[in-house]
Write a protein that holds these residues in place. Structure first.
Motif, mmCIF file in Angstrom:
data_model
loop_
_atom_site.group_PDB
_atom_site.id
_atom_site.type_symbol
_atom_site.label_atom_id
_atom_site.label_comp_id
_atom_site.label_asym_id
_atom_site.label_seq_id
_atom_site.Cartn_x
_atom_site.Cartn_y
_atom_site.Cartn_z
ATOM 1 N N THR A 239 4.081 -14.188 54.466
ATOM 2 C CA THR A 239 3.211 -14.749 53.422
ATOM 3 C C THR A 239 2.534 -16.017 53.910
ATOM 4 O OG1 THR A 239 4.594 -13.813 51.675
ATOM 5 C CG2 THR A 239 3.134 -15.620 51.058
ATOM 6 N N ALA A 240 3.296 -16.894 54.573
ATOM 7 C CA ALA A 240 2.721 -18.128 55.117
ATOM 8 C C ALA A 240 1.646 -17.809 56.149
ATOM 9 C CB ALA A 240 3.825 -18.982 55.736
ATOM 10 N N LEU A 241 1.892 -16.818 56.982
ATOM 11 C CA LEU A 241 0.922 -16.381 57.984
ATOM 12 C C LEU A 241 -0.372 -15.922 57.321
ATOM 13 C CD1 LEU A 241 0.133 -15.341 60.889
ATOM 14 C CD2 LEU A 241 1.354 -13.241 60.319
ATOM 15 N N ALA A 242 -0.249 -15.058 56.318
ATOM 16 C CA ALA A 242 -1.438 -14.543 55.625
ATOM 17 C C ALA A 242 -2.173 -15.649 54.886
ATOM 18 C CB ALA A 242 -1.032 -13.438 54.657
ATOM 19 N N ASN A 243 -1.434 -16.540 54.235
ATOM 20 C CA ASN A 243 -2.067 -17.662 53.528
ATOM 21 C C ASN A 243 -2.869 -18.532 54.477
ATOM 22 O OD1 ASN A 243 -1.277 -17.133 50.894
ATOM 23 N ND2 ASN A 243 0.552 -18.403 51.002
ATOM 24 N N GLN A 244 -2.297 -18.856 55.628
ATOM 25 C CA GLN A 244 -2.972 -19.705 56.602
ATOM 26 C C GLN A 244 -4.275 -19.066 57.083
ATOM 27 O OE1 GLN A 244 -0.457 -20.985 59.845
ATOM 28 N NE2 GLN A 244 -2.174 -21.655 61.113
ATOM 29 N N ILE A 245 -4.217 -17.787 57.392
ATOM 30 C CA ILE A 245 -5.417 -17.088 57.879
ATOM 31 C C ILE A 245 -6.467 -16.980 56.775
ATOM 32 C CG2 ILE A 245 -6.276 -14.851 58.669
ATOM 33 C CD1 ILE A 245 -3.610 -14.544 60.189
ATOM 34 N N ALA A 246 -6.032 -16.592 55.574
ATOM 35 C CA ALA A 246 -6.973 -16.424 54.468
ATOM 36 C C ALA A 246 -7.701 -17.722 54.148
ATOM 37 C CB ALA A 246 -6.236 -15.912 53.234
ATOM 38 N N LYS A 247 -6.969 -18.818 54.104
ATOM 39 C CA LYS A 247 -7.570 -20.106 53.759
ATOM 40 C C LYS A 247 -8.551 -20.570 54.827
ATOM 41 C CE LYS A 247 -7.415 -22.985 50.283
ATOM 42 N NZ LYS A 247 -7.683 -22.507 48.911
ATOM 43 N N ASN A 248 -8.229 -20.275 56.087
ATOM 44 C CA ASN A 248 -9.140 -20.637 57.166
ATOM 45 C C ASN A 248 -10.384 -19.760 57.183
ATOM 46 O OD1 ASN A 248 -7.767 -22.823 58.315
ATOM 47 N ND2 ASN A 248 -6.424 -21.476 59.480
ATOM 48 N N LEU A 249 -10.252 -18.518 56.719
ATOM 49 C CA LEU A 249 -11.398 -17.622 56.644
ATOM 50 C C LEU A 249 -12.317 -17.980 55.476
ATOM 51 C CD1 LEU A 249 -9.719 -14.173 57.360
ATOM 52 C CD2 LEU A 249 -11.394 -15.316 58.814
ATOM 53 N N ASP A 250 -11.706 -18.385 54.356
ATOM 54 C CA ASP A 250 -12.480 -18.730 53.155
ATOM 55 C C ASP A 250 -11.632 -19.658 52.307
ATOM 56 O OD1 ASP A 250 -13.860 -18.773 50.636
ATOM 57 O OD2 ASP A 250 -14.813 -16.858 51.190
ATOM 58 N N GLU A 251 -12.065 -20.883 52.161
ATOM 59 C CA GLU A 251 -11.261 -21.885 51.455
ATOM 60 C C GLU A 251 -11.086 -21.533 49.981
ATOM 61 O OE1 GLU A 251 -14.925 -25.034 50.537
ATOM 62 O OE2 GLU A 251 -13.299 -25.567 51.922
#
Length: 390
Positions: free
Chosen positions: A371-383
């Motif tokens: 979940t932390a991995l996905a959150n980090q990537i998602a936020k970097n892709l689109d805040e």
């Protein structure tokens, strides 16, 4: 981590996929093997997050897919089998565990669209025999209750709560043992013994038994085996040819070996769980599934995401999808965890984006790390991406 995630942890032609990369690129400083070419900004942000995930000593292999604004990206890390330097690929199959429940939800939504059932039907309409026990204070279990975990059915059938008292053993491993030699006839016999202690629809109680029963009901509605329904209604139309329950001998070389936190290879989860947690898939197939969900172009996809419980402006549940809404944007997700495998699929319809993570290792921290991995990537892709609870 919310209650749904804690309980889920205990058990359990759209777009073009990036071409399979066949050359493993060894990296220095104890970094995991990867096929990440490190040529784009997306490559770089994924590399940072994925290598951080792979630093955990329990990590074995990882396949990660991203869909964003019509483009797809695939990255692989680690190995498909301990002791080998063999990278996964976009065709490597993993058990996706409880993400299987979203496929069952999609099938139910399709049955509603085809007017074969109604979401609010009493489940006993589709059962043979008398089940007076499947209601409470005159309120029956309805079809949608089976997929939002408010049916009141137990975590698993057979219902043996004492078997899970040993917290040193993962509940998913215990469940796997209980299901050995457990037949469908045994399931229905135990279903007669269920006692509801609250009105259906009012209390959260994570239930693999509910999703499993939904699969059996759909089989009766269509007079077809569940896996045939999955293929006919979902995987063939979406070009997901490697998504299935029963693996053939030719599939075996492509299936990643799954491990627990001590590095012990785990046995396969019994296939009778079918719609509750028995599907296997690849990152390439799951990206097609994500695009179908993100686009919400069909009535079935829209219905699968329609809340059947909760606050539609904050946290709610659809047909086994969890939905978190903030500032008009939704995250629609489900994770999956069974012995040897952890996974996550998250869709952001308003952002035209989705992420899938597949791993061949599972312990009590893997779900949180994914979940932390996905959150980090998602936020970097689109805040604007809604962060999943962790």
């Amino acid at each position: 981590m919310n209650a749904w995630l804690i309980s889920a942890f205990l058990l359990f032609p759209y777009g073009l996929i990036n071409p399979k990369r066949s050359i493993a690129i060894p990296t220095l400083l104890n970094k995991a093997l990867t096929d990440n070419p490190l040529k784009t900004s997306v490559d770089t942000l994924v590399e940072q997050a994925a290598q951080q995930f792979m630093t955990a000593p329990e990590s074995v292999g990882l396949s990660l897919g991203i869909f964003k604004n019509g483009q797809t990206y695939v990255y692989n890390y680690g190995t498909v089998e301990k002791g080998k330097e063999q990278l996964p690929t976009d065709q490597t199959q993993y058990a996706i565990a409880s993400i299987s429940k979203t496929f069952t939800g999609a099938l139910l939504a399709q049955a509603v669209v085809e007017k074969r059932v109604k979401l609010g039907d009493d489940i006993r309409k589709y059962l043979t025999g008398n089940y007076p026990n499947l209601e409470h204070e005159g309120q029956p279990i309805r079809l949608f209750h089976l997929l939002n975990h408010r049916s009141g059915l137990p975590f698993l059938l057979p219902d043996v709560p004492d078997a899970f008292a040993n917290t040193a053993i993962p509940s998913s491993a215990i469940a796997t043992e209980l299901l050995k030699n457990y037949t469908r006839a045994d399931f229905y016999e135990d279903l007669h013994k269920v006692k509801l202690d609250a009105m259906p629809g009012h209390m959260f109680k994570y239930s693999n038994a509910g999703a499993q029963l939904m699969g059996y009901i759909l089989e009766r509605v269509y007079n077809l085996p569940f896996e045939d329904l999955i293929r006919m209604k979902l995987t063939q139309p979406l070009a997901m040819n490697d998504t299935k329950i029963e693996l053939t001998p030719s599939d075996q070389p492509s299936f990643a070996k799954g491990y627990n936190c001590t590095g012990v290879q785990m046995p396969m989860v019994p296939d009778q769980l079918q719609g509750a947690g028995a599907l296997k898939s690849t990152v390439a197939d799951m990206l097609n599934y994500i695009q179908w969900n993100v686009s919400e172009a069909t009535e079935a996809a829209k219905l699968a995401h329609r809340p059947t419980w909760g606050d539609i402006d904050r946290y709610s549940a659809g047909l086994n999808w969890q939905i978190l809404k903030s500032s008009g944007y939704r995250a629609i997700w489900q994770d999956g965890n069974i012995p040897g495998y952890s996974s996550l699929c998250v869709n952001f319809p308003e952002l035209n984006m989705g992420i899938v993570v597949l791993s061949n290792e599972c312990d009590r921290k893997t779900a949180s790390r994914i979940t932390a991995l996905a959150n980090q990537i998602a936020k970097n892709l689109d805040e604007r991406a809604v962060m999943l609870p962790n």
